[in-house]
Design an enzyme around this catalytic site. Structure first.
Site, PDB file in Angstrom:
ATOM      1  N   ASP A  12       0.860  -1.172   0.000  1.00 44.58           N
ATOM      2  CA  ASP A  12       0.000   0.000   0.000  1.00 44.58           C
ATOM      3  C   ASP A  12       0.909   1.239   0.000  1.00 44.58           C
ATOM      4  OD1 ASP A  12      -3.230   0.554   1.596  1.00 44.58           O
ATOM      5  OD2 ASP A  12      -2.149   1.702   0.080  1.00 44.58           O
TER       6      ASP A  12
HETATM    7  C1  GLC Z   1      -4.447   4.225  -0.246  1.00 43.28           C
HETATM    8  C2  GLC Z   1      -5.279   3.028   0.172  1.00 43.28           C
HETATM    9  C3  GLC Z   1      -5.323   1.947  -0.852  1.00 43.28           C
HETATM   10  C4  GLC Z   1      -5.286   2.565  -2.232  1.00 43.28           C
HETATM   11  C5  GLC Z   1      -3.906   3.167  -2.402  1.00 43.28           C
HETATM   12  C6  GLC Z   1      -3.741   3.857  -3.761  1.00 43.28           C
HETATM   13  O1  GLC Z   1      -3.713   4.716   0.841  1.00 43.28           O
HETATM   14  O2  GLC Z   1      -4.999   2.441   1.431  1.00 43.28           O
HETATM   15  O3  GLC Z   1      -6.520   1.194  -0.628  1.00 43.28           O
HETATM   16  O4  GLC Z   1      -5.515   1.590  -3.236  1.00 43.28           O
HETATM   17  O5  GLC Z   1      -3.598   4.084  -1.363  1.00 43.28           O
HETATM   18  O6  GLC Z   1      -4.574   4.966  -3.834  1.00 43.28           O
END
Ligand code: GLC
Length: 714
Positions: A259
């Site tokens: 993430d």
């Molecule tokens: C965010 C979220 C994740 C998302 C990623 C890209 O912090 O936790 O679910 O897909 O970043 O935006």
């Protein structure tokens, strides 16, 4: 590109090139040629121009035009010309937005989930998206957590069923999926986003990993690791989770992506001393792609040269990323040429708006109805409340959705009636507002009408990432508004928006009807109007329990009994039993609950046998009758309880359901089959198996349905 060519390409890439290939950055860096300055999420990371034009993937970009420009510019400047894989959060729609996933789960309709995801994939892929960071299948039991809106609720079976449907739908529409967040992100202590999680192996396997196991059956192209600590170790450092279970036991060979900056957040977790250690730990746990931080770019080559990370590990990571690009035909179609015109034609086309409308209608849950609903078109209504004219009813994670393309409740009702309605805002939507200055105007407006429709609850930005709430009651000023409206002497229909279950205990005492509409998306206002006026009959059932008070959180249906269960859910008279002295145990509205404009009655439920042989099955016949005056849909639910086992089992578990539409007076017998597979669980020995013993069977219209029969598994 053939596999042999992937091997050749790998050989051509330097170690630094490979470290870049397994890094994902925001698309802005390519568009703006910038040296990445410190970002808000993690320690600053600094990329050279070669890093930016050598990275393997980008996220967060605009429409087809933007995507085309980014790909072309990247290929012009990049030395090794390996095409980008472009990813985006297409969570519940791309430009045509359907209800938030928790709402869609209340439709209890996997085909509808698949249809919605396919529709969003068509719009997204035409706009240059290769991969969506979806479905999110985190089990969510604590309504304080802002991201409950993004998953499919408190039941592992539903999360797995709808997660699989989403992966199929995305693929059918031309998108690869990234199942997230692996794992247990929804078990955040106190419902606080990003907070620590601590689970036994049994709890992890039996509840928090079940949906991931299910989704892997659809071969999702990616899995995303989560931000949280699990049992004291950041997930990106958890070799039991990432290597033993995911890679070895489940044989997953797709791409694992972190993430956003989660790799370097291991420093702030107090686990890794520095970014170099972050890179080493994440790489050795086969986290193939680092999202929005640069530990791999900055330190992997050095770690390989030092022998701390084998070169073969980096090759495997890079190879999985290249194989993903190969699977997506990006080598053949490096600029993923799409027609801007086709993309524009697809977004918000009538067919897609129809899907958005229908999915919203099927996600609404009728919680209370004195009979005031459905409304009659001749009735004079007053439409009040901070969300009555609100255009942003898209919910969090609305991707390219635009508020000005939404239908508000006021617009939907006035379109259906073909006339203007009385309207007054009544109060602010701000959660902490104490401004009561415009309540009087709403009361004055209400007095001119026969029925008041009050649109209250959460705004889109009151749930989602980084939007946990400590108090999930309706805001005080909104409750005050409802009370004053009730004093005006007219029935109050509460239309409640929210990305999570909210505490409606006070509202239940005030409102003549409660229609929970979640965050309904682009066609929300039309769907609400159609439902209020009975053009469609509500059929949604709760995929997550609604607490009586926030003190009950987490409250969920598939809980354990305890050694001192109450014989009856009452406040007093049962000392030394599992409960509170100031609150009941039961939720205000239970999992699986939802009313209709018609009335369903269940007949005598019959089991085909009292004994199940190994490999055998039990049939459960459930007679159902529509005793009302209009057609309607019912979700017939089948639960079991394993009475005793090597691990205590929940008081009930949903094992199957059937959506049934019956005309007025029509009756039908729904037949379920229970097999040994339905009885399997992760026992005390860690094995997934069914244990001999006694099982209770319940079937009905929500998770309070009574025991209908018992059978013994030999
Ligand atoms: C965010 C979220 C994740 C998302 C990623 C890209 O912090 O936790 O679910 O897909 O970043 O935006």
């Amino acid at each position: 590109m053939k596999s042999v060519q992937i091997e050749d390409l790998l050989k051509k890439l330097s170690l630094q090139d490979k470290a870049r290939q397994i890094t994902q950055i925001n698309a802005d860096f390519i568009k703006a040629d910038v040296k990445a300055e410190a970002t808000g999420v993690s320690d600053g990371f600094y990329l050279t121009k070669d890093d930016v034009f050598g990275c393997g993937s980008v996220l967060n970009f605009g429409d087809a035009r933007d995507a085309e420009y980014i790909r072309k510019k990247y290929l012009e400047v990049s030395e090794n010309k390996v095409p980008l894989v472009m990813m985006q959060d297409v969570i519940h729609g791309y430009r045509t937005i359907f209800p938030v996933p928790l709402a869609l789960a209340c439709s209890f309709d996997a085909d509808l989930v698949e249809e919605c995801c396919k529709m969003s994939a068509v719009e997204a892929s035409l706009n240059g998206v290769d991969v969506t960071f979806s479905p999110m299948i985190n089990l969510s039991r604590d309504a304080r957590w802002g991201r409950v809106m993004e998953g499919y609720g408190e039941d592992p079976y539903l999360n797995g069923l709808f997660g699989r449907a989403a992966v199929r739908g995305y693929r059918a529409g031309g998108l690869a999926s990234c199942v997230k967040h692996y794992a247990a992100y929804g078990a955040a202590e106190a419902g606080k986003d990003y907070n620590t999680t601590d689970l036994s192996e049994h709890n992890l396997r039996e509840y928090y990993l079940r949906a991931f196991e299910e989704c892997l059956k659809e071969n999702p192209e990616l899995i995303m690791t989560s931000f949280n600590l699990l049992n004291g170790v950041p997930v990106n450092a958890d070799s039991h989770l990432l290597v033993d279970i995911l890679r070895k036991e489940w044989n997953y060979n797709g791409v694992v992506i972190s993430d956003y900056a989660a790799v370097v957040e291991m420093i702030k977790h107090g686990y890794a001393e520095n970014k170099k250690e972050c890179a080493r730990v994440a790489a050795l746990n086969a986290v193939d792609m680092e999202m929005m931080s640069s530990a791999y770019i900055e330190f992997l080559p050095e770690l390989v040269e030092e022998g701390a990370v084998p070169a073969s590990v980096v090759d495997e990571m890079a190879k999985r990323v290249l194989e993903l690009k190969q699977k997506l035909n990006l080598f053949e179609n490096p600029d993923n040429a799409t027609s801007v015109q086709k993309a524009e034609e697809a977004c918000l086309c009538p067919e897609h708006r129809e899907i958005a409308l229908r999915s919203a209608e099927k996600s609404f849950v009728l919680l209370e109805n004195s009979g005031v609903l459905p409304l009659k078109e001749w009735q004079k209504i007053a439409l009040v409340g901070p969300l009555a004219a609100e255009k942003n009813i898209l919910g969090a994670w609305a991707c390219a959705g635009r508020a000005d393309e939404c239908v508000s409740v006021k617009e939907g009702v006035e379109k259906l009636l073909g006339a203007k309605v009385l309207y007054s805002k009544g109060c602010s939507v701000d959660l902490l507002s104490d401004d009561e200055s415009i309540i009087a105007d709403a009361v004055k407006t209400a007095k001119k009408a026969e029925v008041v429709v009050a649109c209250v609850g959460e705004h889109s930005y009151h749930s989602g990432e980084s939007a946990s709430r400590a108090d999930i009651c309706l805001p005080k000023v909104q409750v005050k508004l409802l009370k004053e409206l009730k004093k005006a002497g007219k029935p109050v229909v509460a239309v409640i928006f929210g990305g999570r279950p909210q505490v409606l205990t006070e509202v239940k005492e005030i409102a003549a009807a409660i229609l929970y509409v979640w965050q309904p998306g682009t066609e929300g206002g039309s769907a609400i109007a159609e439902t209020l006026y009975g053009k469609v009959c509500p059929e949604g059932k709760l995929a997550m329990s609604f607490p009586r008070s926030v003190g009950q959180c987490p409250v969920y249906y598939n809980h354990f009994s305890s050694g001192r269960p109450k014989s009856k859910d009452e406040l007093h008279g049962q000392a030394y039993t599992c409960g509170y002295i100031d609150e009941l145990n039961s939720p205000l509205y239970p999992f699986g609950y939802g009313l209709s404009y018609t009335r369903f009655e269940y007949g005598d439920i019959k089991l085909s046998s009292a004994v199940m042989e190994r490999g055998g099955k039990i049939c459960v016949s459930v007679p159902l009758k529509n005793c009302g005056s209009r057609a309607g849909g019912e979700v017939v639910q089948l639960y079991i309880r394993d009475k005793f086992a090597s691990c205590a089992r929940p008081v009930r578990e949903l094992k199957a359901f059937r959506k049934v539409t019956l005309a007025a007076g029509e009756q039908k017998t729904v037949v379920f089959e229970i097999t040994e597979d339905d009885l399997k669980f992760y026992g005390a020995n860690g094995k997934f198996a069914a244990e001999a013993g006694e099982f209770e069977v319940m079937a009905g219209g929500d998770s309070r349905c009574a025991v209908a029969g018992v059978f013994r598994l030999l």
